[in-house]
Motif scaffolding. Structure first.
Motif, PDB file in Angstrom:
ATOM      1  N   THR A 129      31.540  37.516  43.669  1.00  0.00           N
ATOM      2  CA  THR A 129      31.672  38.871  44.221  1.00  0.00           C
ATOM      3  C   THR A 129      30.510  39.191  45.143  1.00  0.00           C
ATOM      4  O   THR A 129      30.693  39.744  46.247  1.00  0.00           O
ATOM      5  CB  THR A 129      31.737  39.903  43.080  1.00  0.00           C
ATOM      6  N   ASP A 133      31.545  39.284  48.889  1.00  0.00           N
ATOM      7  CA  ASP A 133      31.866  40.714  48.995  1.00  0.00           C
ATOM      8  C   ASP A 133      33.323  40.983  48.605  1.00  0.00           C
ATOM      9  O   ASP A 133      34.096  41.560  49.375  1.00  0.00           O
ATOM     10  CB  ASP A 133      31.591  41.204  50.426  1.00  0.00           C
ATOM     11  N   LEU A 134      33.691  40.572  47.386  1.00  0.00           N
ATOM     12  CA  LEU A 134      35.066  40.744  46.926  1.00  0.00           C
ATOM     13  C   LEU A 134      35.367  42.210  46.641  1.00  0.00           C
ATOM     14  O   LEU A 134      34.518  42.950  46.133  1.00  0.00           O
ATOM     15  CB  LEU A 134      35.315  39.932  45.654  1.00  0.00           C
ATOM     16  N   THR A 135      36.576  42.613  46.958  1.00  0.00           N
ATOM     17  CA  THR A 135      37.015  43.972  46.646  1.00  0.00           C
ATOM     18  C   THR A 135      37.307  44.083  45.153  1.00  0.00           C
ATOM     19  O   THR A 135      37.374  43.072  44.439  1.00  0.00           O
ATOM     20  CB  THR A 135      38.276  44.334  47.433  1.00  0.00           C
ATOM     21  N   GLU A 136      37.523  45.293  44.674  1.00  0.00           N
ATOM     22  CA  GLU A 136      37.852  45.472  43.261  1.00  0.00           C
ATOM     23  C   GLU A 136      39.148  44.754  42.901  1.00  0.00           C
ATOM     24  O   GLU A 136      39.267  44.160  41.828  1.00  0.00           O
ATOM     25  CB  GLU A 136      37.974  46.972  42.942  1.00  0.00           C
ATOM     26  N   GLN A 138      40.349  42.056  44.390  1.00  0.00           N
ATOM     27  CA  GLN A 138      40.079  40.617  44.385  1.00  0.00           C
ATOM     28  C   GLN A 138      39.312  40.204  43.132  1.00  0.00           C
ATOM     29  O   GLN A 138      39.560  39.142  42.567  1.00  0.00           O
ATOM     30  CB  GLN A 138      39.297  40.237  45.643  1.00  0.00           C
ATOM     31  N   GLN A 139      38.404  41.068  42.694  1.00  0.00           N
ATOM     32  CA  GLN A 139      37.681  40.786  41.455  1.00  0.00           C
ATOM     33  C   GLN A 139      38.626  40.733  40.261  1.00  0.00           C
ATOM     34  O   GLN A 139      38.499  39.869  39.387  1.00  0.00           O
ATOM     35  CB  GLN A 139      36.618  41.860  41.216  1.00  0.00           C
ATOM     36  N   THR A 191      42.889  34.125  48.702  1.00  0.00           N
ATOM     37  CA  THR A 191      42.255  35.423  48.495  1.00  0.00           C
ATOM     38  C   THR A 191      41.404  35.846  49.686  1.00  0.00           C
ATOM     39  O   THR A 191      41.472  36.997  50.134  1.00  0.00           O
ATOM     40  CB  THR A 191      41.372  35.393  47.226  1.00  0.00           C
ATOM     41  N   LYS A 196      34.941  34.846  55.896  1.00  0.00           N
ATOM     42  CA  LYS A 196      34.605  34.738  54.476  1.00  0.00           C
ATOM     43  C   LYS A 196      35.168  33.449  53.874  1.00  0.00           C
ATOM     44  O   LYS A 196      34.490  32.758  53.108  1.00  0.00           O
ATOM     45  CB  LYS A 196      35.138  35.940  53.699  1.00  0.00           C
TER      46      LYS A 196
END
Length: 317
Positions: A129, A133-136, A138-139, A191, A196
């Motif tokens: 993360t 910089d994963l989004t919520e 993606q997390q 993803t 990225k």
């Protein structure tokens, strides 16, 4: 050479389980001589037998004896018979004796393993993360991915313990085969996007290259310590070891010396390496292999075991 740590640990674990369960069986088979009247003796013996049998049934799981399957008591009695007859027992004999108990206790082992693995997965989720910089959302998907991996691994171990014919060596290899990041590349490819994804892929090839480099260097050093490789052989053996690594990718840039990895013999790792060695080096290798096997055999004999016939003491060189 001492026994591999994971193999030794499995022996101790299985022996511990078997001995713990054997206490119930041996108690049943070695009741002290009765005292008092015949009636009192009969009552005490019957009560003790009932207690021992209940304990065995509790260890082996409800209904297992009635279903006619192999039980812990069966395994312990087989080992007792072998010892009484002067026959050597192997770690696989102990494993097979303890397998019913290990099978019944596997849910407990699974919970312990899942708890530890989930901690590792939480750590990796946090690291990925931060780096990408994963989004919520993606997390959350990454957590589902890791949770499924943990569950699949738990099932794999449970199936292995329960399967007829599983050996101690199978269990040792299963512990080596576990990788937290298997399948991660495909998941992240679906993803991440654009820069990225490109950054992740570059990071992964670098990370895997380091693994392959370190593994190949370690294996070359071990072979060299036995047969004294010349520079050309070192390059070839490095290429063999690198290409046989599960992380190897032809796109990797590895520092194996002056030679090209692609020029090294292909195929089975051991056969390819032997083809690089000179006749006197092959003799040195076989002599060292026998010496280490003899040493490991003596060490196992000190623990009261026979050496598994299929175990190659240099298989993990």
């Amino acid at each position: 050479m001492a026994l591999p740590n994971n193999f030794r640990s499995l022996i101790y674990l299985v022996v511990g389980l078997a001995v713990g369960g054997a206490g119930a069986v041996l108690f049943k088979d070695s009741l002290p001589g009765p005292e008092g009247s015949p009636e009192e003796r009969a009552d005490k013996a019957e009560a003790a037998l009932r207690k021992a049998e209940n304990r065995i049934l509790a260890l082996e799981g409800p209904g297992r004896t009635k279903r006619g399957g192999r039980t812990l008591a069966d395994g312990i009695h087989d080992i007792k018979d072998d010892l009484a007859a002067g026959r050597a027992i192997s770690p696989d004999d102990i494993f097979r004796a303890a397998q019913p108990l290990m099978r019944d206790l596997s849910p407990i082992f699974d919970r312990m393993r899942v708890r530890q693995e989930k901690r590792n997965m939480d750590r990796m989720t946090g690291e990925l993360t931060r780096k990408y910089d994963l989004t919520e959302g993606q997390q959350a998907e990454l957590k589902k991915f890791f949770d499924k991996k943990v569950e699949d691994e738990a099932k794999r171990f449970s199936d292995l313990i329960s399967r007829d014919g599983t050996t101690m060596e199978d269990m040792a290899r299963a512990t080596q085969d576990t990788r937290w990041d298997d399948g991660l590349d495909s998941f992240m490819a679906g993803t991440l996007k654009g820069d990225k994804l490109a950054t992740f892929q570059d990071d992964r090839i670098t990370e895997k290259s380091q693994r392959v480099q370190q593994e190949a260097d370690m294996r070359v050093t071990r072979v060299d310590s036995i047969v004294n490789l010349d520079p050309a052989q070192r390059d070839q053996v490095f290429g063999i070891m690198a290409r046989n690594s599960r992380d190897y990718d032809p796109a990797m840039e590895l520092e194996g010396g002056a030679g090209e990895i692609g020029a090294a013999p292909a195929g089975d790792r051991n056969q390819a390496m032997m083809s690089v060695l000179r006749p006197e080096q092959r003799q040195q290798w076989e002599a060292e292999k026998q010496r280490r096997r003899d040493e490991a055999q003596r060490e196992m004999a000190e623990m009261g075991f026979a050496m598994p016939s299929s175990w190659d003491v240099l298989d993990d060189y």
